[in-house]
Design a protein around this motif. Sequence first.
Motif, mmCIF file in Angstrom:
data_model
loop_
_atom_site.group_PDB
_atom_site.id
_atom_site.type_symbol
_atom_site.label_atom_id
_atom_site.label_comp_id
_atom_site.label_asym_id
_atom_site.label_seq_id
_atom_site.Cartn_x
_atom_site.Cartn_y
_atom_site.Cartn_z
ATOM 1 N N ASN A 101 40.947 76.727 55.916
ATOM 2 C CA ASN A 101 41.468 76.771 57.293
ATOM 3 C C ASN A 101 42.587 77.803 57.315
ATOM 4 O O ASN A 101 43.628 77.597 56.699
ATOM 5 C CB ASN A 101 41.990 75.392 57.709
ATOM 6 N N ARG A 102 42.375 78.921 58.020
ATOM 7 C CA ARG A 102 43.373 79.997 57.954
ATOM 8 C C ARG A 102 44.689 79.619 58.604
ATOM 9 O O ARG A 102 45.688 80.304 58.407
ATOM 10 C CB ARG A 102 42.818 81.271 58.589
ATOM 11 N N GLU A 103 44.719 78.520 59.373
ATOM 12 C CA GLU A 103 45.974 78.056 59.973
ATOM 13 C C GLU A 103 46.649 76.986 59.128
ATOM 14 O O GLU A 103 47.754 76.564 59.459
ATOM 15 C CB GLU A 103 45.702 77.500 61.382
ATOM 16 N N ALA A 104 45.988 76.528 58.062
ATOM 17 C CA ALA A 104 46.551 75.458 57.231
ATOM 18 C C ALA A 104 46.118 75.683 55.788
ATOM 19 O O ALA A 104 45.114 75.133 55.340
ATOM 20 C CB ALA A 104 46.088 74.093 57.740
ATOM 21 N N SER A 105 46.875 76.509 55.072
ATOM 22 C CA SER A 105 46.482 76.883 53.709
ATOM 23 C C SER A 105 46.498 75.702 52.752
ATOM 24 O O SER A 105 45.834 75.735 51.711
ATOM 25 C CB SER A 105 47.409 77.990 53.185
ATOM 26 N N GLN A 106 47.228 74.626 53.093
ATOM 27 C CA GLN A 106 47.274 73.466 52.214
ATOM 28 C C GLN A 106 45.932 72.752 52.106
ATOM 29 O O GLN A 106 45.751 71.900 51.225
ATOM 30 C CB GLN A 106 48.357 72.485 52.673
ATOM 31 N N GLU A 107 44.987 73.094 52.993
ATOM 32 C CA GLU A 107 43.674 72.461 52.927
ATOM 33 C C GLU A 107 42.792 73.030 51.820
ATOM 34 O O GLU A 107 41.685 72.549 51.604
ATOM 35 C CB GLU A 107 42.959 72.601 54.274
ATOM 36 N N GLY A 108 43.277 74.051 51.135
ATOM 37 C CA GLY A 108 42.511 74.588 50.015
ATOM 38 C C GLY A 108 41.899 75.945 50.326
ATOM 39 O O GLY A 108 42.212 76.574 51.336
ATOM 40 N N ALA A 109 41.015 76.379 49.432
ATOM 41 C CA ALA A 109 40.449 77.724 49.564
ATOM 42 C C ALA A 109 39.013 77.747 49.070
ATOM 43 O O ALA A 109 38.588 76.893 48.289
ATOM 44 C CB ALA A 109 41.290 78.728 48.767
ATOM 45 N N PHE A 110 38.265 78.739 49.551
ATOM 46 C CA PHE A 110 36.943 79.038 49.031
ATOM 47 C C PHE A 110 37.046 80.228 48.078
ATOM 48 O O PHE A 110 37.681 81.234 48.401
ATOM 49 C CB PHE A 110 35.974 79.414 50.157
ATOM 50 N N VAL A 111 36.415 80.128 46.941
ATOM 51 C CA VAL A 111 36.256 81.262 46.024
ATOM 52 C C VAL A 111 34.794 81.689 46.134
ATOM 53 O O VAL A 111 33.889 80.934 45.782
ATOM 54 C CB VAL A 111 36.605 80.891 44.579
ATOM 55 N N ILE A 112 34.578 82.887 46.664
ATOM 56 C CA ILE A 112 33.233 83.345 47.022
ATOM 57 C C ILE A 112 32.743 84.378 46.012
ATOM 58 O O ILE A 112 33.436 85.352 45.716
ATOM 59 C CB ILE A 112 33.231 83.949 48.439
ATOM 60 N N HIS A 113 31.535 84.161 45.493
ATOM 61 C CA HIS A 113 30.907 85.089 44.552
ATOM 62 C C HIS A 113 29.684 85.774 45.164
ATOM 63 O O HIS A 113 29.031 86.562 44.489
ATOM 64 C CB HIS A 113 30.475 84.344 43.284
ATOM 65 N N LEU A 114 29.378 85.448 46.412
ATOM 66 C CA LEU A 114 28.202 86.017 47.062
ATOM 67 C C LEU A 114 28.443 87.492 47.363
ATOM 68 O O LEU A 114 29.351 87.855 48.105
ATOM 69 C CB LEU A 114 27.900 85.263 48.353
ATOM 70 N N SER A 115 27.618 88.368 46.791
ATOM 71 C CA SER A 115 27.882 89.804 46.861
ATOM 72 C C SER A 115 27.933 90.342 48.287
ATOM 73 O O SER A 115 28.770 91.187 48.610
ATOM 74 C CB SER A 115 26.832 90.573 46.057
ATOM 75 N N SER A 116 27.051 89.849 49.168
ATOM 76 C CA SER A 116 27.030 90.367 50.535
ATOM 77 C C SER A 116 28.299 89.994 51.291
ATOM 78 O O SER A 116 28.841 90.797 52.072
ATOM 79 C CB SER A 116 25.800 89.848 51.286
ATOM 80 N N VAL A 117 28.793 88.777 51.060
ATOM 81 C CA VAL A 117 30.018 88.333 51.734
ATOM 82 C C VAL A 117 31.219 89.094 51.191
ATOM 83 O O VAL A 117 32.080 89.564 51.944
ATOM 84 C CB VAL A 117 30.207 86.817 51.555
ATOM 85 N N VAL A 118 31.287 89.236 49.871
ATOM 86 C CA VAL A 118 32.406 89.964 49.254
ATOM 87 C C VAL A 118 32.418 91.419 49.730
ATOM 88 O O VAL A 118 33.478 91.994 50.007
ATOM 89 C CB VAL A 118 32.322 89.892 47.719
#
Length: 326
Positions: free
Chosen positions: A221-238
């Motif tokens: 949640n870009r408005e609430a960083s305390q909710e955690g994060a996604f670590v993305i390995h998908l080449s098209s998204v990166v």
Amino acid sequence: MLENVGLATRDQNVYRTLLLHPRWKIDDIQQHLGLPEEEVRTALDRLASLSLLRPSTDVNSFVTTNPEIELKPVFERMEAELDEQRAKLFRDRAMAAALAADYTALRLQTGAQGLERIEGLDNVRIRLQELARSATSEVRAFMPGGALSPGALEAARPLDENTLARGVRMQTIHLDSVRNDHPTVEYATWFTARGGQTRTVPSLPMRLILCDRSIAVIPVNREASQEGAFVIHLSSVVAALSDLFDLVWDRATPLGDVPVLHCDGPSDRDLTILKMLEDGFTDEGIARKLGISIRTVRRLMADLLRRLNAQSRFQAGAEAVRLGWL
């Protein structure tokens, strides 16, 4: 060819003829080029309108002028129009990329392969340290939210120093508001002296970390960083997020430089604030997005209203549209 400035091939032929034969009159040009008198006169009028011809003291004769000098204001106006179009295209592309990132983040919550979800700020920090230590070519980051605390800057120093010492390129984009924060500026000076690069922009779409163009980290949640994060390995998204970073980086100002002021038009920050108003942001939301105080937002809004000669925010928006700012 010069059709873009209003000179057809016929006009250019008439101009060249007068360069070679400066004493020729209309009849001479007409016979030489095989053109009707009306077309020759039209060409002469067009050349005169662009100041490429001036009347001679000799009746019905003309004096040619230097096109590089006379057409310079025309080219400068065209370049300014192109710059404006490029700026609009940049903003549209950046907005589309940010929306695509939001879309991707929501879709990836279903647990697709190539995705890690990290819960809790402590776990996110640990994972980011691991990624920075394993990076081999580059680490790039969007850092919205205003200035970091002195404690956070000091905690980042050893990791950044180690990463830079290994020859990894580091690029960081902050908000323009950090220019008023002495600890951040001091840290950026230290960072730059060791090979890092820091730039600033009026606003950022999200918090983002990119490692080696193969891994991206974005908040759940870009408005609430305390909710955690996604670590993305998908080449098209990166790749899409890397393109977004490149777009913003190219428009950002190095922290050691002074942002360019637009004396005859809106600054990038003006356009950002106007766009946020158009999107329904409150003063509090704008302050949070730009990393500045509510008092500063209200001062900037008062200045915008004055410059737009508007009595209300609605009127300011309408006037900004009329002037082509939005």
